[in-house]
Design a protein around this motif. Structure first.
Motif, short mmCIF file in Angstrom:
data_model
loop_
_atom_site.label_atom_id
_atom_site.label_comp_id
_atom_site.label_asym_id
_atom_site.label_seq_id
_atom_site.Cartn_x
_atom_site.Cartn_y
_atom_site.Cartn_z
N CYS A 95 57.28 -20.67 53.49
CA CYS A 95 56.93 -21.49 54.66
C CYS A 95 57.93 -22.63 54.85
O CYS A 95 58.29 -22.97 55.98
N GLY A 96 58.37 -23.24 53.74
CA GLY A 96 59.34 -24.32 53.85
C GLY A 96 60.66 -23.85 54.40
O GLY A 96 61.24 -24.49 55.30
N VAL A 97 61.18 -22.73 53.90
CA VAL A 97 62.45 -22.20 54.40
C VAL A 97 62.33 -21.84 55.88
O VAL A 97 63.21 -22.16 56.70
N SER A 98 61.23 -21.20 56.26
CA SER A 98 61.04 -20.80 57.65
C SER A 98 60.92 -22.01 58.57
O SER A 98 61.45 -22.01 59.69
N THR A 99 60.24 -23.07 58.11
CA THR A 99 60.09 -24.27 58.94
C THR A 99 61.43 -24.95 59.18
O THR A 99 61.75 -25.37 60.31
N VAL A 100 62.25 -25.08 58.13
CA VAL A 100 63.56 -25.72 58.29
C VAL A 100 64.44 -24.92 59.24
O VAL A 100 65.09 -25.48 60.13
N LEU A 101 64.46 -23.61 59.08
CA LEU A 101 65.27 -22.78 59.96
C LEU A 101 64.77 -22.83 61.40
O LEU A 101 65.57 -22.86 62.35
N GLN A 102 63.45 -22.85 61.57
CA GLN A 102 62.89 -22.86 62.91
C GLN A 102 63.24 -24.13 63.67
O GLN A 102 63.60 -24.09 64.86
N THR A 103 63.14 -25.27 63.03
CA THR A 103 63.41 -26.54 63.71
C THR A 103 64.90 -26.82 63.84
O THR A 103 65.31 -27.58 64.72
N TRP A 104 65.72 -26.21 62.98
CA TRP A 104 67.15 -26.49 63.03
C TRP A 104 67.88 -25.60 64.03
O TRP A 104 68.62 -26.08 64.88
N THR A 105 67.63 -24.31 63.95
CA THR A 105 68.38 -23.40 64.82
C THR A 105 67.51 -22.33 65.45
O THR A 105 68.04 -21.43 66.11
N GLY A 106 66.20 -22.40 65.30
CA GLY A 106 65.31 -21.43 65.91
C GLY A 106 64.91 -21.86 67.31
O GLY A 106 65.75 -22.08 68.19
N SER A 107 63.64 -21.99 67.54
CA SER A 107 63.17 -22.46 68.85
C SER A 107 63.48 -23.93 69.07
O SER A 107 63.43 -24.40 70.20
N ARG A 108 63.78 -24.67 68.00
CA ARG A 108 64.11 -26.10 68.05
C ARG A 108 62.88 -26.96 68.34
O ARG A 108 62.99 -28.17 68.50
N LEU A 109 61.71 -26.35 68.40
CA LEU A 109 60.47 -27.10 68.55
C LEU A 109 60.01 -27.58 67.18
O LEU A 109 60.23 -26.91 66.17
N PRO A 110 59.35 -28.73 67.10
CA PRO A 110 58.86 -29.24 65.80
C PRO A 110 57.62 -28.49 65.34
O PRO A 110 56.53 -29.04 65.26
N LEU A 111 57.80 -27.22 65.02
CA LEU A 111 56.69 -26.35 64.64
C LEU A 111 56.71 -26.10 63.14
O LEU A 111 57.75 -25.73 62.58
N VAL A 112 55.58 -26.28 62.50
CA VAL A 112 55.42 -25.97 61.09
C VAL A 112 55.05 -24.50 60.97
O VAL A 112 54.18 -24.00 61.69
N GLN A 113 55.70 -23.79 60.06
CA GLN A 113 55.45 -22.37 59.85
C GLN A 113 54.43 -22.19 58.73
O GLN A 113 54.53 -22.82 57.67
N ALA A 114 53.44 -21.34 58.96
CA ALA A 114 52.37 -21.14 58.00
C ALA A 114 51.76 -19.76 58.20
O ALA A 114 51.95 -19.13 59.25
N PRO A 115 51.03 -19.24 57.22
CA PRO A 115 50.29 -17.99 57.44
C PRO A 115 49.22 -18.18 58.51
O PRO A 115 48.82 -19.30 58.82
N SER A 116 48.80 -17.10 59.08
CA SER A 116 47.79 -17.16 60.14
C SER A 116 46.86 -15.97 60.01
O SER A 116 47.08 -15.05 59.21
N LEU A 117 45.81 -15.99 60.81
CA LEU A 117 44.86 -14.88 60.80
C LEU A 117 45.51 -13.57 61.21
O LEU A 117 45.01 -12.49 60.86
#
Length: 621
Positions: A95-117
């Motif tokens: 989750c930490g690796v995915s969150t850093v990548l997402q906010t740095w070069t992904g959608s660039r939205l401040p979204l925290v990555q986590a498991p979901s239903l």
């Protein structure tokens, strides 16, 4: 539409992605006694960023603990051959690796990555066909009789000795689930690289987003009730504290503290501390109360020092490599489709709350590609759950009325650090069950309310829109219940097809998004009726009508790639250009309604502050 127009509560943003923005002048028609009388805010400091990140981390930890408990504690004690703390540590790391990548070069939205239903439901479906064979033991009846008396202390136990019935079968099932997570990540990454999410997003309007958000808020109500039932008094107390801090005391301004910058020019700056800490303060208070009551999810075996090492390096193949079978492939397809639907809704909701322009296609494509990469990493590390954009954390942004990419970066780094220490992760499993339920209950309620906020952007008096909204929500909630209550399980004669159908039909968010998308794009209706026009309420000033150009500039600023990567866009193959902002992409944002056909804006007119709001809008920090 009849009646006075409603307006979404905006989050304010500014050029710097890590600073509090000064509030714009309020329109004259707004009530001067409302919450929007806040003073100007100074730049965000590292102290405040860390405190906000800690609260998002608590919500993320609650999700991880809750979903791992729901998956592992559906079995009798003694079916796990390794420490659950290590399993959680691997999930935190992914989750930490995915969150850093997402906010740095992904959608660039401040979204925290986590498991979901969207990952948990197929995992339960995948294991359900093998688990009854593994747990049919003489002690099984006694275990089921004791299950009701142990609701306040759900446990994750280690396997010890001959009491581990069906151990090999259960480990094989976990490998299959990890294989499904890898398949889902590969499929999500492929969809993103091919530009599929951007094309689909262009045909989604408020009537697709509203049912998805509404169902997303309701989808976890059974699980929330299960955790709250451990102690309804503490759960109610936590919910009460969160509501009071975020709503009743949300407008209370306190003098500047150590979290504020001393370089601020104004001497009258105050901070809405109760609202900004509306998760940390209630959780800390209730957790302290729950400690003497012994409401902990950790059994004695798990708290032993020998069970979880202080330092551990997550790496693929730690226990067993993911197992790829036709059933895992079917479950992985279900995970990918449902998680993609959920994440696109998260992108739209987060952009709306931050009051950024709607995410352009290239941002959606990059976001889902990197979410797929995070799921592949999680599956290779042995985690039974992938990573996706977290609705509860987006709801937390709405509670704080503040969001910042810096905060999301800090959450990701903290998760990565904890991933190296299962012993520290073990401490997080002491979060009382009522705290888990209360936190998730409030954040899910905020997501549900966002569905209503999105629906009013369309014509709420149109029979077409009312039918699409009601039918999508009702059927999305009906189908999972039908699967649970059916006297005979769904059986097509081929197990992988059974897994695929059961997993998809049991996904309420996917069903709501799919039905809303099909009905919205097949039932005729005008652009204004569908909420795709740019018709502005009479309360908008002439200056605000001239903002499409600002919206285009804002899209380039917020969703563009960071400078070290921008130069690489000219080097990538042409089929992958859907990941890079092209010159024509910004022009799609905020265009007027003069052109017929579909629009790429999921949330029209959401790129700029919307006046006439009775509450102060959340800020982009």
């Amino acid at each position: 539409m009849s009646g006075s127009p409603l307006h979404p509560i905006p989050l304010l943003s500014m050029g710097s992605r890590d600073a509090l923005a000064p509030l714009p002048p309020l329109p004259a028609l707004q009530n001067p006694s409302s919450h929007a009388r806040a003073s100007q805010c100074g730049p965000l400091t590292w102290g405040l960023s860390c405190l906000l990140a800690l609260q998002h981390f608590l919500v993320l930890a609650s999700l991880l603990c809750a979903f791992h408990l729901l998956l592992l504690c559906s079995l009798p004690p003694g079916v796990l051959s390794y420490s659950p703390a290590q399993l959680l540590a691997s999930s935190f790391f992914a989750c930490g690796v995915s969150t850093v990548l997402q906010t740095w070069t992904g959608s660039r939205l401040p979204l925290v990555q986590a498991p979901s239903l969207e990952f948990l439901i197929p995992a339960l479906v995948l294991t359900s066909q093998k688990l009854p064979m593994a747990i049919q033991t003489p002690e099984n009846g006694e275990y089921r009789a004791r299950a009701g008396r142990r609701r306040a202390s759900l446990t994750m136990s280690l396997c010890r000795g001959p009491g581990c019935h069906g151990l090999e079968l259960w480990n094989t099932s976990l490998q299959e689930v990890s294989g499904a997570v890898v398949v889902s990540g590969l499929l999500q990454g492929m969809l993103g690289l091919l530009g599929g999410p951007g094309h689909v997003f262009a045909h989604c309007g408020p009537l697709v987003l509203a049912p998805s958000l509404f169902v997303a808020g309701l989808s976890a109500h059974r699980e929330v009730a299960q955790f709250c039932s451990a102690h309804w008094g503490l759960a109610f107390l936590l919910i009460l504290f969160m509501v009071v801090c975020s709503q009743h005391l949300g407008s209370c301004q306190v003098p500047p503290g150590p979290w504020r910058s001393s370089s601020t020019s104004s001497a009258h700056i105050h901070t809405p501390a109760f609202r900004l800490f509306s998760v940390l303060i209630p959780v800390a208070c209730v957790w302290i109360i729950a400690v003497p009551l012994g409401l902990s999810v950790v059994p004695l075996q798990l708290s032993a020092a020998a069970e979880a090492p202080w330092f551990w390096l997550p790496h693929p193949g730690e226990w067993d490599w993911p197992l790829l079978t036709p059933r895992a492939l079917a479950a992985g397809i279900s995970m990918a489709l449902a998680a993609s639907t959920s994440s696109l809704g998260c992108y739209a909701l987060c952009g709306q709350l931050l009051h950024w322009p709607p995410p352009p296609p290239h941002a959606c494509n990059r976001g889902l590609s990197l979410e797929g990469l995070g799921s592949v990493l999680a599956g290779l590390l042995g985690s039974p759950l992938g990573t996706a954009s977290s609705f509860p954390n987006v709801g937390t942004v709405s509670l704080f009325q503040a969001g910042s990419p810096r905060v999301a970066h800090l959450v990701g780094l903290l998760c990565m650090g904890l991933g190296f220490s299962p012993r520290l992760v073990q401490l997080l499993t002491t979060i009382p069950l009522p705290v888990l339920g209360g936190m998730l209950g409030v954040t899910q309620a905020v997501v549900l309310s966002a569905g209503f906020s999105s629906f009013h952007m369309a014509d709420i008096d149109s029979g077409r829109n009312v039918f699409i909204m009601g039918f999508s929500i009702f059927m999305a909630l009906l189908l999972p219940r039908w699967l649970r209550e059916a006297p005979v399980p769904l059986n097509t004669g081929w197990s992988p097809l059974d897994v695929l159908l059961c997993s998809l039909l049991a996904q309420p968010i996917f069903m709501a998004g799919l039905l809303g998308f099909l009905l919205e794009n097949t039932i005729s209706g005008t652009r204004l009726e569908r909420g795709l026009g740019q018709g502005l309420p009479s309360s908008f000033t002439d200056q605000e009508v001239q903002k499409p150009q600002k919206s285009r500039e804002r899209a380039v600023q917020e969703y563009g790639l960071p400078f070290p990567i921008q130069d690489l866009c000219s080097c990538i193959p042409r089929p992958l250009h859907c990941l890079c902002p092209m010159p024509e992409d910004p022009g799609d944002e905020g265009e007027g309604p003069s052109e017929p056909g579909e629009t790429a804006d999921l949330l029209p007119v959401s790129g700029e502050p919307c006046p006439a709001s009775s509450r102060e809008g959340p800020r982009s920090l």
